[in-house]
Design an enzyme around this catalytic site. Structure first.
Site, PDB file in Angstrom:
ATOM      1  N   LYS A 128       0.833  -1.202   0.000  1.00 27.01           N
ATOM      2  CA  LYS A 128       0.000   0.000   0.000  1.00 27.01           C
ATOM      3  C   LYS A 128       0.861   1.242   0.000  1.00 27.01           C
ATOM      4  CE  LYS A 128      -1.120   2.658   3.078  1.00 27.01           C
ATOM      5  NZ  LYS A 128      -1.463   3.350   4.339  1.00 27.01           N
ATOM      6  N   ASP A 147      -6.034   1.002   1.433  1.00 23.82           N
ATOM      7  CA  ASP A 147      -6.012   1.254   2.877  1.00 23.82           C
ATOM      8  C   ASP A 147      -7.375   0.853   3.442  1.00 23.82           C
ATOM      9  OD1 ASP A 147      -7.728   3.232   2.023  1.00 23.82           O
ATOM     10  OD2 ASP A 147      -6.469   4.905   2.659  1.00 23.82           O
TER      11      ASP A 147
END
Length: 220
Positions: A128, A147
């Site tokens: 991420k 996220d």
């Protein structure tokens, strides 16, 4: 909603993207990093399970004390802890920040690498974070940063099924759904949408601009 074909789901996903573009045409990273890829990497690392607002409160003091990667690499972890104490998991994050800086200096000449696999070798940097840094700092789009907001929204929109129970699996579902040219804006737009409308505990389905496209809102 009746069982949806992949073709219909892709068409719905593109309509979602169009509306996101209408509502968030200039969505930007909420972290303040002064255009420096290293500072962005550290800020995103610090933002895990913490608000961007909270990170933005501590990073000015961090940059003032340690203005370069070399300065941060030479830092005492306890001093870094004192600076970032107000954010979650600050013990672990302080250790990762210093380790990350040391590796950036020793292995990459003080520069953040432009490769998603190399980025993930940095302590505290997962896929991420790597996606955010590449997209935001270098305009390199290798994937979609998933996220908590993106994960939640992808599942509420039924773009990711029950088996996509991790960020990596959810990212894979989104990558299969959206053409590559749509990947870049998703994280910033969906984060804003998640904060303003598709809130974790109490989504505003009644006034949601995606209500007629979202199975979870009951208006689709």
């Amino acid at each position: 909603m009746a069982r949806e074909t992949m073709k219909a789901k892709r068409e719905r996903a593109l309509r979602v993207a169009e509306r996101m573009n209408e509502h968030y045409p200039a969505a930007e990273c909420a972290l303040v990093y002064g255009g420096d890829p290293f500072r962005l990497t550290i800020a995103v690392l610090l933002s895990a399970q913490t608000t961007d607002k909270g990170v933005n409160k501590v990073t000015p003091a961090l940059w003032e004390r340690y203005p370069t990667p070399a300065d941060l690499a030479a830092a005492d972890v306890r001093d870094v802890e004192d600076i970032i104490r107000t954010i979650g998991f600050y013990h672990t994050k302080a250790a990762n920040v210093v380790k990350c800086a040391r590796l950036v200096v020793s292995e990459y000449g003080g520069e953040i690498p432009r490769d998603i696999n190399e980025l993930q070798k940095l302590p505290g940097v997962g896929r991420k974070t790597a996606n955010v840094v590449l997209n935001e700092a270098y305009h390199i789009v290798e994937g979609i940063a998933v996220d908590t907001h993106v994960f939640r929204i992808a599942h509420r929109l039924k773009f990711a099924g029950p088996s996509a129970d991790t960020p990596a699996k959810t990212e894979d579902a989104l990558l299969k759904l959206y053409p590559r040219e749509y990947w870049g804006p998703i994280n910033h737009q969906w984060v804003l949408f998640g904060r303003e409308t598709c809130i974790a505990r109490k989504p505003k389905c009644g006034t949601c601009f995606l209500g007629d496209l979202c199975p979870s809102c009951g208006r689709a």
